[in-house]
Design an enzyme around this catalytic site. Structure first.
Site, PDB file in Angstrom:
ATOM      1  CB  CYS A 350      -0.921  -0.014   1.220  1.00  0.00           C
ATOM      2  SG  CYS A 350      -1.903   1.490   1.381  1.00  0.00           S
ATOM      3  CG  ASP A 394      19.948  40.759  -5.387  1.00  0.00           C
ATOM      4  OD1 ASP A 394      19.472  40.200  -4.391  1.00  0.00           O
ATOM      5  OD2 ASP A 394      19.262  41.138  -6.348  1.00  0.00           O
TER       6      ASP A 394
END
Length: 520
Positions: A350, A394
């Site tokens: 399962c 940045d």
């Protein structure tokens, strides 16, 4: 039908008329609490309508999970341990522990008490499995769990069946907690926008809900207040702290005709702003929508598991059934032995853990990132991190604390303590990051902070005032050079400190340079 787990909402797109009552009735049949949120005409078609309905549920990916009547109520604002799912899980676990104790004391009653403990958790799961089957998904996780538990009881493994059900409920509970945290992170973004705004109407200023602001309204923003809407400055100037929206830690000077964003902070000036976007379309609202869409978008792994489970799950059921039935029917095998083997195949094969864990892990990762200020556009981005070999930054403050600090005091004509005291006097009451840095240094050095009279900000240059009867100006090196005769050595010292400031830790530190009395 599109369901947003993080937004706790459902969108039904349809052509022609669709009675609202039918939608509400169908959702209620599936076991969900539901209230209508809003309606609007879809921009895709004049005939197509999209009805937005608030759906109280707790974070299941409905492409791989089916409607859940027993854990489907999010009970907004309530602690997770008080939710129906948590109560069910705790009740089932407590029943299992009690069954172990009673079975140890009274072995004769062991099977009965474990069966009772099993039913506490299995009945709600079986009910969900039945509703999922009626809704067109017979091979749901709940159905597999129900079949496995019933089969385990049939072969006398009641104790193991009860334990597996408890583990299944715990897994679902953890998934719900992760989804709840994701929703809380998104709500935290929405809370950046103030609830009220000061709007100019009919020659006066009045307070109104920020969500009622219309494009073209004129709002007043006081120093230190958050801007309640996207707009354009029509009067005034101020340092704008955009860190909550852009991540940039250094405030940006803005004046007339500059654009400002909802949720940012006017640090030192009074502004009049013309609203350019309604509350539902401002910067924060768009960010929230992007985050919600990112969390609903499936990652490559999730898409693969969905495709895989649609074929794999029925195949596992078929193989388990064949193993349990064919040997006894065709070869005279023992029924108990082969049913046991069929159930073993079913439990081992399962894909429950795989299907449950992947959406939960991705939701938890996106939510954790949002809480720490990292917004990721979906699970695909999260999975893509494993291929990253280099990172470029940045933004000031990304690698540093983003909080200015006074590191050096260079005095000319006065001692350093006096220079610091004069600067701190002018900055009293200001919430500007540089002002806070100077005041923090004065407090750390225990420098006296005398009162300043007639202190006022000079737009784009600095601040001036009177301290102890002496006119004092605090500003940039360029602005100071316009007011005082600076020697070449002093100018070089300022430039050198400024360059060093930029080099060291992305402008984290600020230097304070004090000049002597201004000479005629």
């Amino acid at each position: 039908v599109s369901v947003s787990v993080t937004g706790a909402s459902m969108t039904v797109s349809h052509g022609g008329a669709l009675p609202e009552g039918r939608v509400l009735q169908q959702v209620a049949r599936l076991g969900y609490g539901i209230v209508r949120a809003e309606a609007h005409v879809s921009p895709m078609s004049d005939k197509a309508h999209a009805d937005h309905v608030h759906n109280d549920h707790e974070g299941h990916d409905h492409a791989s999970h089916d409607p859940d009547p027993d854990h489907g109520h999010s009970e907004t604002g309530q602690a997770w341990w008080r939710s129906r799912r948590a109560v069910l899980t705790l009740a089932c676990a407590a029943a299992l522990l009690a069954a172990y104790g009673i079975g140890h004391l009274f072995p004769v009653a062991e099977r009965g008490v474990f069966l009772a403990a099993l039913l506490v958790g299995l009945v709600p799961i079986a009910r969900r499995a039945l509703m999922a089957a009626l809704a067109g998904t017979p091979f749901s996780i709940e159905m597999l769990m129900t079949i496995a538990a019933i089969g385990a009881v049939m072969i006398g493994a009641t104790e193991e069946a009860a334990a597996v059900v408890v583990l299944f409920l715990i897994g679902e509970l953890l998934e719900g907690v992760a989804a709840g945290r994701a929703r809380a992170s998104i709500q935290g973004l929405a809370d950046l926008v103030p609830k009220t705004a000061l709007v100019e109407r009919a020659g006066g200023t009045s307070e109104c809900p920020a969500e009622d602001l219309a494009v073209g309204d004129i709002i007043l923003v006081r120093p230190g207040a958050r801007i309640p809407a996207d707009g354009e400055i029509i009067e005034g100037a101020s340092e704008i702290d955009e860190a909550p929206v852009t991540g940039e830690s250094t405030p940006k000077r803005k004046g007339v005709a500059d654009a400002v964003f909802a949720g940012t902070i006017s640090t030192d000036g009074v502004l009049k702003v013309r609203v350019t976007a309604a509350a539902s379309d401002n910067t924060i609202a768009r960010i929230v929508r992007l985050v919600e869409e990112a969390q609903e978008a499936k990652a490559p792994t999730e898409r693969f598991i969905d495709r895989f489970s649609r074929t794999y799950t029925p195949a596992v059921l078929a193989v388990g059934a064949l193993v349990a039935l064919l040997p006894p029917l065709l070869a005279g095998g023992d029924w108990n032995e082969w049913i046991y083997k069929g159930l073993a195949i079913l439990l081992i094969g399962c894909p429950c853990a795989l299907v449950i864990s992947t959406p939960a892990a991705i939701a938890a990762g996106l939510a954790t990132g949002a809480r720490r200020g990292l917004l990721m556009k979906g699970g695909a981005v999260l999975e893509g991190f494993r291929r990253i070999t280099a990172v470029a930054f940045d933004k000031t403050g990304t690698l540093t604390a983003g909080k200015p600090a006074v590191t050096d005091i260079v005095a000319y004509g006065r001692d350093e303590r006096t220079v610091l005291a004069l600067a701190a006097a002018l900055e009293q009451g200001s919430s500007h990051p540089l002002a806070m840095a100077i005041l923090d240094r004065a407090k750390a050095d225990k420098a006296p902070v005398p009162p300043a009279l007639a202190a006022k900000a000079i737009s784009g240059k600095g601040v001036e005032g009177s301290v102890g009867g002496v006119a004092v100006f605090l500003g940039s090196g360029q602005a100071a050079g316009e007011r005082a005769d600076m020697t070449q050595a002093q100018r070089l010292a300022v430039d050198s400190l400024a360059r060093d400031c930029l080099r060291r830790e992305s402008r984290r530190h600020r230097r304070l340079v004090g000049l002597g009395p201004v000479q005629d």
